[in-house]
Design an enzyme around this catalytic site. Structure first.
Site, PDB file in Angstrom:
ATOM      1  N   SER A 172      44.749 -10.871  63.601  1.00 46.66           N
ATOM      2  CA  SER A 172      44.801 -11.982  62.659  1.00 46.66           C
ATOM      3  C   SER A 172      43.511 -12.758  62.839  1.00 46.66           C
ATOM      4  O   SER A 172      43.180 -13.163  63.968  1.00 46.66           O
ATOM      5  CB  SER A 172      46.010 -12.869  62.957  1.00 46.66           C
ATOM      6  OG  SER A 172      46.233 -13.746  61.874  1.00 46.66           O
ATOM      7  N   GLU A 173      42.762 -12.982  61.752  1.00 45.37           N
ATOM      8  CA  GLU A 173      41.400 -13.502  61.925  1.00 45.37           C
ATOM      9  C   GLU A 173      41.347 -14.952  62.412  1.00 45.37           C
ATOM     10  O   GLU A 173      40.302 -15.429  62.795  1.00 45.37           O
ATOM     11  CB  GLU A 173      40.564 -13.306  60.660  1.00 45.37           C
ATOM     12  CG  GLU A 173      41.039 -14.033  59.416  1.00 45.37           C
ATOM     13  CD  GLU A 173      41.825 -13.116  58.499  1.00 45.37           C
ATOM     14  OE1 GLU A 173      42.504 -12.185  59.000  1.00 45.37           O
ATOM     15  OE2 GLU A 173      41.780 -13.330  57.274  1.00 45.37           O
TER      16      GLU A 173
END
Lengths: 211, 235
Positions: free
Chosen positions: A46-47
């Site tokens: 998840s960035e």
């Protein structure tokens, strides 16, 4: 019968390989997580700073400090790790993420992608999409074959502002799958949804591709 | 040196001026320095340029400073879910510099590390590259992006000791860590201030050198933007 959103996600999941680190975009791409083939271990990134995204939390266990890039509450796994946004995009930009699946408004026959703004209308911003298409090893786009008005989305050249130039490796739509072996080659139609013919695809595609 | 202040207003004393640039940590509503944002709103400081991944949502986070029209320009990657932002932007009242999320994080990391610019392939061939220096390395094209070094950095942490050593919690770390470094002075708010020596030195996320002023902002009523859950079903 064309593929449903879930079918498209399941088709994208077939591209997962054991040991892959994967970033999934918002919308249909998120559904890919529900179709990871058995016996394969995939780590979701998840960035906003997490590796090892777990499922949605049980009711009552939601934590405002634990969200995915779509700002949804998620849970952690025993293998999870957290890091800053700078570290997160270092691993994206640095080519350490194997695969990303994202949506698009337009794809050009040369692999350009447009998915972040429509001039004159509300502009939400590119978020991490430009970094993902620039840095991740393999880029899969999952999108409806045509727009809500029935206009083709896989076209000769993008009309909308680009997210990335010559970056897309595979396109999965509700009608079919296009793929290319490298960024110098044209896309090839490699798969049709049940009941969809190559002629149906040709009628709704203006991009040039190998039939 | 005493780093702990009784509240956000006193921690910001002498640091605010019209037209200043601020780096604000947070992603969505996770890990936003809400006490410090409230204090800036109450101080009425105007014409702010704010680097922040998002611009809050209506009436939450940086949305509060948009509502009071204190923001001149935002440097952000994603600004959806904010009606007041949309209105001001479309009316030409608010300037926006869209910056890819990873480029924004690296601009802060670089700026805070004494690196005024760096080359990245993110954005090549897009609007983001317009007017920027292009350079080829090993057959690939990159663009020059500038580091960010603001007048003030405001961040939210989980716990800090009295020396300013700080740890974050889960995905609330996000932009808070790089942004803490990207300016002349960083003011941090945390949920708990603990005795120096009680945090494991091997597990500090942000060394105390970056945290010049510190407040405990508790209690927090943390907001969730999209609550997603699964049911507890019997197998």
């Amino acid at each position: 019968m064309p593929w449903t959103r879930d079918d498209m996600a399941a088709r994208a999941a077939k591209e997962l390989k054991d040991g892959y680190y994967v970033n999934l975009g918002i919308g249909i791409p998120t559904l890919v997580a529900n179709h990871v083939p058995e016996g394969i271990e995939v780590t979701l990134q998840s960035e906003n700073g997490m590796l090892g995204i777990g499922p949605f939390p049980f009711e009552g266990d939601e934590d405002a400090d634990l969200i995915n890039a779509g700002k949804q509450t998620i849970s952690e796994l025993p293998s999870s790790s957290y890091f800053s946004s700078a570290d997160s995009f270092a691993m994206i930009r640095g080519g350490h993420i194997d695969l990303t699946v994202l949506g698009a408004m337009e794809i050009a026959e040369n692999g350009d992608i447009a998915n972040w703004m429509i001039p004159g209308k509300m502009i939400k911003g590119m978020g991490g999409a430009m970094d993902l298409v620039a840095g991740v090893k393999k880029i899969i786009v999952v999108m409806e074959h045509t727009s809500k008005n029935g206009d083709p989305k896989f076209i000769p050249a993008c009309t909308l502002p680009l997210t990335g130039k010559n970056v897309v490796d595979m396109i999965i739509t509700d009608m079919c799958v296009f793929q290319r072996p490298d960024h110098d080659s044209p896309f090839k139609l490699i798969e049709l949804a049940p009941g969809v013919t190559a002629e149906d695809v040709a009628a709704k595609t203006t991009a040039h591709y190998i039939a | 040196m005493q780093k702990i202040y009784p509240d956000a207003a006193s921690a910001l004393e002498g640091l605010l001026f019209d037209g200043m640039q601020i780096c604000a940590g947070g992603f969505g509503l996770s890990g936003i320095p809400e006490r410090l944002i409230d204090a800036i709103r109450d101080a009425g400081t105007k014409d702010l340029t704010i680097a922040s991944n998002n611009a809050g949502i209506d009436g939450e986070g940086l949305g509060k400073l948009l509502r009071t029209r204190q923001v001149k320009k935002m440097i952000s990657s994603y600004v959806g879910e904010n009606k007041e932002f949309e209105r001001q932007y479309l009316a030409g009242e608010l300037e926006v510099e869209f910056c890819p999320q990873g480029t924004l994080a690296e601009r802060c990391r670089a700026g805070g590390a004494g690196i005024p610019g760096f080359y990245t392939k993110t954005g090549v061939g897009t609007q983001v590259a317009e007017g920027k220096e292009h350079k080829d390395f090993d057959g690939q094209t990159y663009i020059l992006e500038r580091g960010i070094y603001a007048d003030l950095c405001i961040i939210k942490g989980w716990k800090a000791d009295k020396a300013g050593n700080l740890i974050f919690r889960k995905t609330a770390r996000n932009f808070n860590q790089p942004m803490a470094t990207a300016g002349k002075i960083c003011v941090a708010e945390v949920e708990e201030i603990v005795e120096t020596g009680s945090l494991d030195p091997d597990c500090i996320h942000l060394p105390g050198v970056y945290v010049k002023r510190l407040i405990c902002g508790a209690p927090y009523d943390k907001k969730i933007e999209f609550r997603t859950v699964r049911e507890r079903t019997a197998a």
